[in-house]
Motif scaffolding. Sequence first.
Motif, mmCIF file in Angstrom:
data_model
loop_
_atom_site.group_PDB
_atom_site.id
_atom_site.type_symbol
_atom_site.label_atom_id
_atom_site.label_comp_id
_atom_site.label_asym_id
_atom_site.label_seq_id
_atom_site.Cartn_x
_atom_site.Cartn_y
_atom_site.Cartn_z
ATOM 1 N N ALA A 1 -31.980 37.482 38.043
ATOM 2 C CA ALA A 1 -31.977 36.431 37.021
ATOM 3 C C ALA A 1 -32.217 37.023 35.640
ATOM 4 O O ALA A 1 -31.544 36.690 34.662
ATOM 5 N N HIS A 2 -33.177 37.988 35.555
ATOM 6 C CA HIS A 2 -33.455 38.649 34.273
ATOM 7 C C HIS A 2 -32.221 39.367 33.754
ATOM 8 O O HIS A 2 -31.883 39.281 32.567
ATOM 9 N N ALA A 3 -31.546 40.083 34.678
ATOM 10 C CA ALA A 3 -30.358 40.837 34.273
ATOM 11 C C ALA A 3 -29.278 39.904 33.755
ATOM 12 O O ALA A 3 -28.673 40.135 32.695
ATOM 13 N N ASP A 4 -29.024 38.833 34.471
ATOM 14 C CA ASP A 4 -28.004 37.866 34.034
ATOM 15 C C ASP A 4 -28.347 37.309 32.667
ATOM 16 O O ASP A 4 -27.485 37.153 31.794
ATOM 17 N N ALA A 5 -29.632 36.967 32.485
ATOM 18 C CA ALA A 5 -30.045 36.366 31.218
ATOM 19 C C ALA A 5 -29.781 37.329 30.058
ATOM 20 O O ALA A 5 -29.255 36.935 29.017
ATOM 21 N N GLU B 1 -27.401 36.644 26.887
ATOM 22 C CA GLU B 1 -27.941 36.596 25.514
ATOM 23 C C GLU B 1 -27.246 37.615 24.618
ATOM 24 O O GLU B 1 -26.976 37.343 23.447
ATOM 25 N N SER B 2 -26.934 38.788 25.178
ATOM 26 C CA SER B 2 -26.235 39.810 24.385
ATOM 27 C C SER B 2 -24.867 39.292 23.972
ATOM 28 O O SER B 2 -24.440 39.416 22.818
ATOM 29 N N ARG C 1 -30.892 48.863 46.183
ATOM 30 C CA ARG C 1 -29.466 49.093 46.055
ATOM 31 C C ARG C 1 -28.801 47.977 45.268
ATOM 32 O O ARG C 1 -28.092 48.218 44.272
ATOM 33 N N SER C 2 -29.058 46.704 45.691
ATOM 34 C CA SER C 2 -28.396 45.599 45.003
ATOM 35 C C SER C 2 -28.916 45.440 43.575
ATOM 36 O O SER C 2 -28.158 45.135 42.651
ATOM 37 N N ALA C 3 -30.235 45.724 43.369
ATOM 38 C CA ALA C 3 -30.770 45.625 42.016
ATOM 39 C C ALA C 3 -30.143 46.688 41.119
ATOM 40 O O ALA C 3 -29.762 46.424 39.975
ATOM 41 N N GLY C 4 -29.975 47.903 41.674
ATOM 42 C CA GLY C 4 -29.353 48.986 40.910
ATOM 43 C C GLY C 4 -27.940 48.613 40.501
ATOM 44 O O GLY C 4 -27.513 48.842 39.370
ATOM 45 N N GLY C 5 -27.204 48.015 41.438
ATOM 46 C CA GLY C 5 -25.847 47.574 41.128
ATOM 47 C C GLY C 5 -25.866 46.573 39.984
ATOM 48 O O GLY C 5 -25.054 46.657 39.042
ATOM 49 N N ALA C 6 -26.804 45.654 40.024
ATOM 50 C CA ALA C 6 -26.891 44.632 38.980
ATOM 51 C C ALA C 6 -27.221 45.268 37.630
ATOM 52 O O ALA C 6 -26.691 44.871 36.586
ATOM 53 N N LYS D 1 -25.243 46.828 32.096
ATOM 54 C CA LYS D 1 -24.897 47.766 31.020
ATOM 55 C C LYS D 1 -23.414 47.653 30.658
ATOM 56 O O LYS D 1 -23.040 47.678 29.475
ATOM 57 N N VAL D 2 -22.567 47.541 31.714
ATOM 58 C CA VAL D 2 -21.129 47.392 31.478
ATOM 59 C C VAL D 2 -20.859 46.114 30.686
ATOM 60 O O VAL D 2 -20.087 46.094 29.724
ATOM 61 N N ALA D 3 -21.557 45.046 31.068
ATOM 62 C CA ALA D 3 -21.343 43.759 30.399
ATOM 63 C C ALA D 3 -21.697 43.834 28.927
ATOM 64 O O ALA D 3 -20.988 43.302 28.064
ATOM 65 N N ILE D 4 -22.809 44.511 28.628
ATOM 66 C CA ILE D 4 -23.221 44.620 27.224
ATOM 67 C C ILE D 4 -22.168 45.394 26.427
ATOM 68 O O ILE D 4 -21.779 45.018 25.317
#
Lengths: 336, 815
Positions: A8-12, A16-17, A61-66, A71-74
């Motif tokens: 959720a933090h990563a998505d947020a 926001e970026s 593993r899944s958190a690392g992927g996220a 980073k790619v999204a930003i």
Amino acid sequence: MLLSEYLAHADALAAESRALLDGLDPATRLDVAKGQLNALKDERLAALQGELRALAPEDRRSAGGAFNALKVAIQESLDAFAARQIAASGGTFFDHSMPARRGWHGTLHPVTIVIDEICDIFRELGFTIALGPEAETEHYNFGALNFPPDHPAMELHDTLYLGEDTLLRTHTSPVQVRTLQQYAPPVRVLAPGQVYRRDFFDATHAPAFMQLEGLAVDEGISFVDLKATLAEFARRFYGASRRVRFGPSYFPFVEPGAQMDVEVDLNDGKGLRWVEILGCGMVHPNVLHAAGLDSERYTGWAFGMGPARIAMSRYNIHDIRLLYDSDVRFLEQFAR
Amino acid sequence: MIVSHEWLKQFVPHALSAEQVGELLSRHCVTLDGIERVGADLSAFVIAQVVEAARHPNSDHLWVTKVDDGSGTLLDVVCGAPNVVAGHKYPFARTGTVMPGGLKIEKRKIRGETSNGMLCSPRELGLGQDHDGIMTLDTTAAPGTPFLDVLSVADARLDLDVLPNRPDLLSHRGVAREIAALTGVAVRAWPETDLPSVPAAASVHYGSSSVTASGVTIRVDDASNCPRYAAAIVRGVTVGPSPAWLVKRLESIGQRSINNVVDATNYVLHGVGQPVHAFDLASLTHASIVVRPTSEGETLTTLDGVARRIATGTTVICDGDKPVALAGVMGGQNSEVTASTTDILLEVAHFDPRFVRRVRRQVGLSTDASYRFERGVDAAALESIAVFGAALIAHVAGGTVGELLVVGTEAPHTSPIAVRPARVARLLGAAIATDDIAHRLQSIGCEVQVAGEALAVRAPSWRHDLLLEVDFIEEVARLVGFDALPDELRAFRPGNAPDNPVHLAGTRVRNALVALGLAETRPMPFTATGDAHTPRVRNPLADDEPYLRASLLDTLARRAEYNLARMQGNVRLFEVGNAFVGGSGRLPREEVRVAALVMGARRPPHFTEPQPPAFDIWDAKAIAEVMVASVFPGEASTLVPGDDTVVWTIECGTRGRIGHVARVSLDRPAWASDACGIELTIAIMSSDDVASAGTHAHGAITHLVRPPAASAGIRAKALPVTPAAEFDLALIVPDGTLASTVESTLRAAGGDLLERVTLFDEFRGAGVAAGHRSLAWRLTFRHPERTLKEKEIEGRRARLLDTLDKELGIRPRAS
């Protein structure tokens, strides 16, 4: 932290970026936009990276992927902003980092740089510039300068002869005699010029090199004037905190004869040490007589130094031939 | 000049370190070039006394000792030496000491017993090969005393830069005299440790030109080259190895021991500065020495084994028959001291310095002896040195000192010179008390008497450089110390000599060329080629470039080739320097010039211009214009067409032809572009005598005159208030007609209102007949008060075309 919270933090942060960059006026400079983005994301991104270790091993593993996706999204948001910026400015990208249209940079020779600097300081101390010929008579080069004929002192000056009694001057001191014959005291001159010695052209010797001479003659000139003027020069040239000392030396045309040492750092890692910078002394009465002056009335002092040696120690030049070979790759290092 | 610190101390027993001596001499006497340590640094070692020595419990060759090193606690030290004895003293390395071999002594266990340091053998201290046991010291010194205080084994060589005015410093005694003057410690005539006493000569015999005694004859036929000749006889010597102390003295200054007699003569040379020579008396025909003019065809094989022809017209040392020595330079093999020599004739002579210099040059052989004779020896000391030398030979080689024979006149006593304390104060800028002046001069051996306001000072016999009052003032100044004089900038008057205008012009043109992107260079001004009139060095060290250059551009061309050989094709060099042109005078005509050479890319490559054009002759023309403008500001100049190589010559008003612009021919690889150069004469540097010797040419004193500024002639114009009218003229110009001709026609016909004429295009090709080109000018007209009417402009165009057609046959290009 639970995996779900992490995601959720990563998505947020991604959202926001995106929102931040999408909301910017496309006229905003790219570095300003990046600054705002960094202020938003840097700390939180670092925190998310740190959190990876705190997660349960099976979640990593899944958190690392996220995290990577974030980073790619930003970056994509930033690319989108840049694209919007280009579109807004008429479709061309201005790369401000491309080089200027420069001309060639010229340069003075390192020895000239040193001579100019020395002359500037002595000009502040009231000196003007005098010159003389390089091809000279024995009289001006030796006789008028109190060199006894057929004396070992001549061997200090291995001479290139042009004729029976004509030569290439071995020092700039003939200019002293010429100037004193030409102008009545007070005389206060500097004489930079090329001089010649019968030396092989090797790493430490050149058969022709520059010398710089100074002369002050007037009524009431004393060794204290010599000492104070040259010490003042040394402080202006090498720095106010440099120590200076004087010791005896010998040149036929001065009496007393002295040398000035300055405590300098030669940039060789050995720190400060005493280095002889110049020879000097009170003008010998016989030199004043040779120039038609009364040595009871007039006194004077003179000095001579080698600007090439100073250039070599200052610029870390270990082979004197570099100064004269005229390799453009050497000379262009002095362009500023 | 190398002197040994220990040897010096034998002459003057001071308590200074080698560094302190070096510093003292550098400040007051002679520059120290460096100090070289002889032997290892043993300053960390101390004397220790073994208090107890017991067998090691776990070894049959080790000892466990209790050692007193002066620290107050006894140390346990394990020792392997067979000669360790309780109660004896030895050199000791405490823990932490680094041995000469680099090993650091640390506390450690040796077969279970702790050892706190090491008792040392001579070899471990670098004092020889003896490693049979530790070094037993027979000394009363207390434990803890530095080892070097007990045994003076270390030495230091001081390398002194003795200048030609001070030959008296070319010996240990001479340097010792200075240390004595500076420290107040008395100097000895010779080291009593080396030679306990000097017996007098058996008898002394004088003669003005010859003397004979006990069958030995000395004759001097040439008193001008040899004013005084002393010979001391030593009989019954045994030639052999020197005693250890003498070997050590010579080794301390890097000299090899040869045999006791020769070593004694070298001791005299380096000890007191007088070169002496030992002849085998038996080898001298008629037991004679004859100093006589040389005869035709004489030869001598010198001690170095070289057979040398002796030049005629000079003087040579002979026996009753043949030459035996080159005076002041080297002895001959025919009279050399050998193992079978028993009787010695010791030569102690005074030769004229100029004479020895001539001999040395003739034979091309410089020796320690010739070096000293050329600079001058102490002629007044000959006899005492002869007696000392003979005594030293007898001391180290046995035998007895016999007669002393002396031929010649005594050295003339120097006359006293007046030294005025007021003059001392005036020259040095600080008053020095009369007593102090007298005391300082006495300390270096001068005789001083008060004579009214002045002092009457007589120089010692070993100081040939003290001739004038100012020479004595220098002595006072250096003994007081230059550093003791005040460092105080005092008022001065500005000088009468103006800046040399050539220097100013050189500075201007340097800066202008740097601004154009050129690099200044300072190449050697010699060249390989020249003709009979080219100024030439008579004694070049290298034969490949004996001529002085007549052209700076030639030098730059060679420098450009140097760069091309290093794959550097972008060369933009300039130089301000002198060219030498053969003239009719005694000295070559010397011209101060500036020259520049450009080749390669006109600008650095840029992404907008990846391959910039190369420099061409038009760039060179622009550089020439900048040169002229900065060397001769405000003066009009013209570039006159030349030929294919010298494209333009530069002319400047009344100066006439002052330089040229040229295509420079180079030895260049295919990838390199053309080179263009410019050379311009700034001024002729007069080498005439300013005035005859001893006179001056002072005119009335004028104020410093500066040349008028370059901008002095500029008058600013008010800015125009009316609009300009412009039109272009494209003209078909036949080859052979110069653009400048067309332009001046345009200007002449254009009238007062023609403000500017600019050539902006040159074209050959379609629409232009062969042998022609199209040149296009833009003409700008302006009326100062009103706007020009269309009709007026048209009228002017028509008139111009008409004039061009009539005067030059030039017509406009059909559009």
